[in-house]
Design a protein around this motif. Structure first.
Motif, PDB file in Angstrom:
ATOM      1  N   GLU A  54       0.763  -1.049   0.085  1.00 37.43           N
ATOM      2  CA  GLU A  54      -0.086   0.045  -0.192  1.00 37.43           C
ATOM      3  C   GLU A  54       0.859   1.466   0.053  1.00 37.43           C
ATOM      4  OE1 GLU A  54      -4.050   1.702   2.007  1.00 37.43           O
ATOM      5  OE2 GLU A  54      -2.761   0.118   3.192  1.00 37.43           O
ATOM      6  N   THR A  55       2.259   1.128  -0.066  1.00 38.56           N
ATOM      7  CA  THR A  55       3.160   2.274  -0.057  1.00 38.56           C
ATOM      8  C   THR A  55       3.511   2.884  -1.485  1.00 38.56           C
ATOM      9  OG1 THR A  55       4.133   1.021   1.851  1.00 38.56           O
ATOM     10  CG2 THR A  55       5.319   2.951   0.902  1.00 38.56           C
ATOM     11  N   ILE A  56       3.437   4.328  -1.571  1.00 39.95           N
ATOM     12  CA  ILE A  56       3.621   5.030  -2.833  1.00 39.95           C
ATOM     13  C   ILE A  56       5.053   4.661  -3.035  1.00 39.95           C
ATOM     14  CG2 ILE A  56       3.427   7.134  -3.993  1.00 39.95           C
ATOM     15  CD1 ILE A  56       0.698   7.458  -2.431  1.00 39.95           C
ATOM     16  N   VAL A  57       5.436   4.244  -4.223  1.00 39.97           N
ATOM     17  CA  VAL A  57       6.860   4.417  -4.644  1.00 39.97           C
ATOM     18  C   VAL A  57       6.991   5.427  -5.706  1.00 39.97           C
ATOM     19  CG1 VAL A  57       7.455   2.214  -3.567  1.00 39.97           C
ATOM     20  CG2 VAL A  57       6.815   2.251  -6.233  1.00 39.97           C
ATOM     21  N   LYS A  58       5.970   5.648  -6.344  1.00 35.92           N
ATOM     22  CA  LYS A  58       6.051   6.541  -7.534  1.00 35.92           C
ATOM     23  C   LYS A  58       4.939   7.310  -7.848  1.00 35.92           C
ATOM     24  CE  LYS A  58       7.451   6.515 -12.338  1.00 35.92           C
ATOM     25  NZ  LYS A  58       7.761   5.601 -13.466  1.00 35.92           N
ATOM     26  N   LEU A  59       4.788   8.531  -8.137  1.00 34.82           N
ATOM     27  CA  LEU A  59       3.528   9.086  -8.364  1.00 34.82           C
ATOM     28  C   LEU A  59       3.732  10.109  -9.480  1.00 34.82           C
ATOM     29  CD1 LEU A  59       0.984  10.332  -5.728  1.00 34.82           C
ATOM     30  CD2 LEU A  59       1.483  11.671  -7.729  1.00 34.82           C
ATOM     31  N   LYS A  60       2.992  10.008 -10.722  1.00 35.52           N
ATOM     32  CA  LYS A  60       3.223  10.877 -11.786  1.00 35.52           C
ATOM     33  C   LYS A  60       1.790  11.580 -12.002  1.00 35.52           C
ATOM     34  CE  LYS A  60       7.667  10.566 -12.678  1.00 35.52           C
ATOM     35  NZ  LYS A  60       8.175  11.640 -12.084  1.00 35.52           N
ATOM     36  N   PRO A  61       1.609  12.900 -11.774  1.00 31.91           N
ATOM     37  CA  PRO A  61       0.319  13.596 -12.078  1.00 31.91           C
ATOM     38  C   PRO A  61       0.118  13.501 -13.886  1.00 31.91           C
ATOM     39  CG  PRO A  61       2.016  15.049 -11.139  1.00 31.91           C
ATOM     40  CD  PRO A  61       2.687  13.746 -11.311  1.00 31.91           C
ATOM     41  N   VAL A  62      -1.156  13.389 -13.982  1.00 32.55           N
ATOM     42  CA  VAL A  62      -1.316  13.802 -15.382  1.00 32.55           C
ATOM     43  C   VAL A  62      -2.409  14.921 -15.416  1.00 32.55           C
ATOM     44  CG1 VAL A  62      -2.346  12.609 -17.621  1.00 32.55           C
ATOM     45  CG2 VAL A  62      -1.079  11.170 -16.080  1.00 32.55           C
ATOM     46  N   PHE A  63      -2.098  15.892 -16.296  1.00 38.29           N
ATOM     47  CA  PHE A  63      -3.036  16.949 -16.605  1.00 38.29           C
ATOM     48  C   PHE A  63      -3.713  17.270 -17.914  1.00 38.29           C
ATOM     49  CE2 PHE A  63       0.925  18.079 -14.266  1.00 38.29           C
ATOM     50  CZ  PHE A  63       0.413  18.475 -12.966  1.00 38.29           C
ATOM     51  N   GLY A  64      -4.231  18.089 -17.935  1.00 35.98           N
ATOM     52  CA  GLY A  64      -4.981  18.606 -19.328  1.00 35.98           C
ATOM     53  C   GLY A  64      -6.226  18.113 -19.744  1.00 35.98           C
ATOM     54  N   TYR A  65      -6.894  17.478 -18.693  1.00 32.40           N
ATOM     55  CA  TYR A  65      -8.304  17.068 -19.073  1.00 32.40           C
ATOM     56  C   TYR A  65      -9.498  18.355 -19.188  1.00 32.40           C
ATOM     57  CZ  TYR A  65      -6.815  12.358 -18.161  1.00 32.40           C
ATOM     58  OH  TYR A  65      -6.264  11.373 -18.224  1.00 32.40           O
ATOM     59  N   LEU A  66      -8.875  19.448 -18.729  1.00 30.85           N
ATOM     60  CA  LEU A  66      -9.790  20.656 -18.712  1.00 30.85           C
ATOM     61  C   LEU A  66      -9.223  21.801 -19.582  1.00 30.85           C
ATOM     62  CD1 LEU A  66     -12.657  20.572 -17.492  1.00 30.85           C
ATOM     63  CD2 LEU A  66     -11.553  22.050 -15.693  1.00 30.85           C
ATOM     64  N   HIS A  67      -8.073  21.282 -20.333  1.00 29.64           N
ATOM     65  CA  HIS A  67      -7.295  22.311 -21.109  1.00 29.64           C
ATOM     66  C   HIS A  67      -7.970  22.860 -22.290  1.00 29.64           C
ATOM     67  CE1 HIS A  67      -3.866  24.328 -22.641  1.00 29.64           C
ATOM     68  NE2 HIS A  67      -3.927  23.563 -23.877  1.00 29.64           N
ATOM     69  N   ARG A  68      -8.181  24.211 -22.379  1.00 29.44           N
ATOM     70  CA  ARG A  68      -8.657  24.947 -23.500  1.00 29.44           C
ATOM     71  C   ARG A  68      -8.024  25.873 -23.974  1.00 29.44           C
ATOM     72  NH1 ARG A  68      -9.513  25.672 -17.776  1.00 29.44           N
ATOM     73  NH2 ARG A  68     -10.111  28.111 -17.688  1.00 29.44           N
ATOM     74  N   VAL A  88      -3.271  20.630  -0.520  1.00 32.68           N
ATOM     75  CA  VAL A  88      -2.504  21.573  -1.546  1.00 32.68           C
ATOM     76  C   VAL A  88      -3.404  22.469  -2.164  1.00 32.68           C
ATOM     77  CG1 VAL A  88      -1.405  21.267  -3.805  1.00 32.68           C
ATOM     78  CG2 VAL A  88      -0.740  19.588  -2.447  1.00 32.68           C
ATOM     79  N   ASP A  89      -4.851  22.124  -2.104  1.00 32.81           N
ATOM     80  CA  ASP A  89      -5.913  23.007  -2.622  1.00 32.81           C
ATOM     81  C   ASP A  89      -5.702  23.400  -3.977  1.00 32.81           C
ATOM     82  OD1 ASP A  89      -7.836  24.883  -2.742  1.00 32.81           O
ATOM     83  OD2 ASP A  89      -7.005  26.333  -1.411  1.00 32.81           O
ATOM     84  N   ILE A  90      -6.189  22.566  -4.976  1.00 30.61           N
ATOM     85  CA  ILE A  90      -6.179  22.703  -6.287  1.00 30.61           C
ATOM     86  C   ILE A  90      -7.620  22.904  -6.773  1.00 30.61           C
ATOM     87  CG2 ILE A  90      -4.105  21.664  -6.808  1.00 30.61           C
ATOM     88  CD1 ILE A  90      -5.727  19.318  -7.864  1.00 30.61           C
ATOM     89  N   VAL A  91      -7.519  23.819  -7.992  1.00 29.04           N
ATOM     90  CA  VAL A  91      -8.766  23.698  -8.770  1.00 29.04           C
ATOM     91  C   VAL A  91      -8.312  23.505 -10.284  1.00 29.04           C
ATOM     92  CG1 VAL A  91     -10.235  25.437  -9.667  1.00 29.04           C
ATOM     93  CG2 VAL A  91     -10.182  25.119  -7.414  1.00 29.04           C
ATOM     94  N   LEU A  92      -8.936  22.890 -10.513  1.00 31.10           N
ATOM     95  CA  LEU A  92      -8.636  22.021 -12.317  1.00 31.10           C
ATOM     96  C   LEU A  92      -8.680  23.208 -13.056  1.00 31.10           C
ATOM     97  CD1 LEU A  92      -7.162  19.320 -12.653  1.00 31.10           C
ATOM     98  CD2 LEU A  92      -8.379  19.496 -10.510  1.00 31.10           C
ATOM     99  N   GLY A  93      -9.754  24.033 -13.025  1.00 28.46           N
ATOM    100  CA  GLY A  93      -9.823  25.080 -14.053  1.00 28.46           C
ATOM    101  C   GLY A  93      -8.633  25.971 -14.181  1.00 28.46           C
ATOM    102  N   GLU A  94      -7.754  26.075 -13.068  1.00 30.55           N
ATOM    103  CA  GLU A  94      -6.647  26.853 -13.165  1.00 30.55           C
ATOM    104  C   GLU A  94      -5.487  26.038 -13.385  1.00 30.55           C
ATOM    105  OE1 GLU A  94      -5.597  29.980  -9.983  1.00 30.55           O
ATOM    106  OE2 GLU A  94      -4.588  28.117  -9.308  1.00 30.55           O
ATOM    107  N   VAL A  95      -5.324  24.669 -12.770  1.00 31.59           N
ATOM    108  CA  VAL A  95      -4.223  23.766 -13.332  1.00 31.59           C
ATOM    109  C   VAL A  95      -4.084  23.719 -14.875  1.00 31.59           C
ATOM    110  CG1 VAL A  95      -3.409  21.588 -12.868  1.00 31.59           C
ATOM    111  CG2 VAL A  95      -4.340  22.936 -11.035  1.00 31.59           C
ATOM    112  N   ASP A  96      -5.088  23.467 -15.457  1.00 33.84           N
ATOM    113  CA  ASP A  96      -5.180  22.782 -16.949  1.00 33.84           C
ATOM    114  C   ASP A  96      -5.328  24.167 -17.835  1.00 33.84           C
ATOM    115  OD1 ASP A  96      -5.018  20.319 -16.294  1.00 33.84           O
ATOM    116  OD2 ASP A  96      -7.067  19.986 -16.483  1.00 33.84           O
ATOM    117  N   ARG A  97      -6.031  25.230 -17.341  1.00 34.11           N
ATOM    118  CA  ARG A  97      -6.147  26.377 -18.265  1.00 34.11           C
ATOM    119  C   ARG A  97      -6.680  26.132 -19.521  1.00 34.11           C
ATOM    120  NH1 ARG A  97      -1.749  26.319 -16.207  1.00 34.11           N
ATOM    121  NH2 ARG A  97      -0.203  26.691 -17.991  1.00 34.11           N
TER     122      ARG A  97
END
Lengths: 391, 225
Positions: A54-68, A382-391
């Protein structure tokens, strides 16, 4: 697989030692795709998590689903035309997005702002901070597993603030309120009385909220020591806002840049000791208390006068060639706008510095060695809003 | 804080071979910037981060700018002797010369100091051109905050960052081929076109189907008219 291969813990999982079990599955890593529709990702965000047990050894975020391609849109409309688009970046704090953009354009064009408008901007920015931090605390509790109740309390208070925004700007969330050289409408005496009433009773709500949550044994056990962020890493990775201050770095743009009329108000910058999820929650609660102090002073000292600079040009606005970078302390961190003008009505380059996108740079570092359930609350803090992350 | 000229002079004293130019900002913001040559960019950035009087420990914002090739028409007045009246005053003729200003991609870094609370110092890097020399050194090893932002510039502008630890597309999907933030980007007309197998659409859609593998011994499917 033989036992000797399993004796060493995999790289990046501090402290976790692999149990020596004699089966063919043991030692294999499992790759899990969390999101984009996982409810804890606050929108359409995806993490590809590699797990050892159950231990995380790697984590890669994937963005862009809300990219416009928001920045391309900004190049194809006039300066004023981008103002309503900025509401859609971080849709919880449209008032501060508006202000950051207005500030950058005012820097670019050398536009002055009347004193009353500066006060109104401070009032709205601090209301936005209350709104954002209240929602964040509610969502974080939801991620921790306090299902529903804290979030509903938070949303109840949020609606009171959104009522104020609606009566002032005509829209709850897509306010489109700031202009280059002032604000769009002058708040009425009724509105100011409503804001005063909300400010007076917000402390009561916070007391109630804190009684239920801050000292709660389960929440402390769940969040303390989780997702620690050392200050040196936070600075190097460009982390800003409450995340940075929870790691103990005293850096608040309201104090450092002293933009607007913030130097006139007496408030403190709360700092964390440990930089864990609990500190990040606590920093937000303390910042809300300071925001109430600023609101009280701003509402008491609100001067009369015009809300817009009479010389300000909105239509056929053409700043002369040059560039400017303007930034303010948004609720999520430093929100900045970089504008490059070639003298035409549209900006040649329109760039947003999105705080929640850059704060995600160290998500992997914070999650390594923790469990999936911890990754959920670390992302929540972290407090994210995806409208801003993906722009 | 030191002016960009003072920073440039100090950098040149420390790194004698480096190319550093101050790019003035004509606007009212007057945020002037330093254009660095690619060869020394990483060493200069490390110096700016570690120097005791600057301590630019935070790279706040990284952005790309596209400057396409630009045709510049220059008008010059040339005095030539009048053929009809050689003794008279010379005839003034306007000559237009066209000059092609080469394009480039530019990367802009906004640096601040959290420990000393000053800034911004603005760095610029430029690529050789917009096609085969679109590379600049990555500053991610110096400031970690560049990691995602440089990936974004790689994705949207097509700048390759040498030395970036994980240079992949970030906002567009991996199979995407173009760079949408370039000024001359043209959106494909069949962007979201999905064939549905009916009538004329079916005929059009066949062009998009992968060729079926040839079956051994049997005639290929679809070969008969």
């Amino acid at each position: 697989m033989s036992v000797s291969d399993l004796s060493a813990p995999p790289a990046g999982s501090p402290g976790s030692r692999v149990r020596e079990v004699h089966d063919s599955f043991h030692g294999d890593l499992l790759e899990v795709s969390m999101g984009p529709h996982h409810p804890s990702t606050h929108g359409v965000f995806r993490m590809i998590v590699t797990l050892d047990g159950e231990t995380i050894v790697k984590l890669k975020p994937v963005f862009g689903y809300l990219h416009r391609n928001h920045e391309k849109l900004g190049e194809n409309v006039t300066y004023l035309g981008s103002m309503p688009y900025t509401d859609r970046l971080d849709y919880l704090s449209s008032m501060t997005n508006n202000w950051a953009y207005a500030l950058a354009v005012e820097k670019l064009a050398g536009q002055a702002v009347p004193e009353r408008a500066e006060y109104v901007r401070v009032i709205l920015a601090e209301l936005t901070r209350l709104l954002n931090h209240t929602c964040l605390a509610g969502f974080l509790m939801q991620d921790c597993g306090c299902s529903g109740t804290p979030l509903m309390y938070a949303f109840r208070e949020r609606e009171y603030i959104l009522d104020l925004f609606e009566s002032l700007s005509g829209s709850r969330m897509m306010c489109n309120y700031q202009r280059f050289g002032g604000c769009r409408v002058d708040p009425s005496a009724d509105w100011l009385a409503g804001a005063q009433k909300l400010t007076d009773r917000y402390g009561v709500f916070l007391d109630e909220f804190e009684t239920l949550l801050t000292g709660n044994e389960i929440i402390m056990a769940r969040t303390q020591g989780v997702g620690k962020l050392p200050p040196a890493l936070a600075i190097g990775a460009g982390v800003t806002g409450p995340m940075l201050r929870a790691s103990g770095v005293n850096y608040d743009l309201r104090k450092v840049d002293a933009y607007g009329v913030y130097p006139r108000f007496d408030f403190r910058v709360p700092l964390g000791d440990h930089g864990d999820v609990y500190d990040r929650y606590m920093i937000r609660v303390l910042e809300m208390r300071e925001s109430i102090k600023i609101l009280q002073q701003a509402l008491a000292g609100l001067p009369g006068g015009p809300i817009m600079d009479p010389k300000a040009k909105l239509r056929s606005f053409r700043p002369k060639a040059g560039e400017a970078y303007g930034r303010i302390e948004g609720p999520k961190g430093e929100i900045g706008f970089y504008l490059l003008s070639d003298g035409s009505p549209n900006p040649y380059r329109y760039r947003i510095r999105p705080p929640s996108f850059i704060n995600l740079t160290i998500l992997e570092d914070m999650c390594l060695g923790h469990t999936v359930a911890d990754a959920v609350i670390i992302l929540g803090s972290v407090d994210i809003v995806l409208g801003e992350v993906d722009r | 804080m030191e002016t960009p000229e003072q920073i440039r002079d100090r950098l040149l004293a420390r790194f004698p071979g480096a190319e550093i130019t101050v790019v003035p900002n004509p606007g009212t913001a007057a945020q002037h910037s330093l254009l660095l040559g690619a060869a020394h960019a990483r060493a200069l950035a490390e110096f700016l981060r570690d120097d005791a009087t600057l301590r630019l420990d935070q790279c706040s914002n990284v952005t790309g700018i596209d400057w396409p090739e630009k045709e510049i028409v220059e008008t010059t007045k040339v005095a030539t002797p009048d053929p009809a009246n050689p003794a008279g005053p010379p005839k003034v003729v306007e000559q237009k010369t066209k000059r092609l200003q080469p394009g480039c991609l530019e990367v802009v870094y906004h640096l601040y100091s959290i420990s000393l609370r000053h800034g911004p110092v603005i760095l610029r890097l430029r690529t050789g051109n917009r096609t085969d020399q679109a590379a600049v050194p990555s500053l991610t090893p110096v400031w970690r905050s560049c990691e995602f932002q440089e990936r974004e510039i790689f994705d949207l502008f097509g700048v390759t960052f040498d030395g970036h630890p994980d240079l992949r597309r970030i906002l567009m999907w991996d199979e995407f081929t173009d760079h949408p933030m370039r000024r001359d980007y043209v959106e494909p007309d069949d962007y979201e076109w999905e064939p549905t197998p009916h009538g004329t659409v079916l005929e059009k859609a066949k062009a998009h189907y992968p060729a079926p593998p040839p079956a051994a011994g049997a005639p290929a499917q679809g070969a008969t008219p």
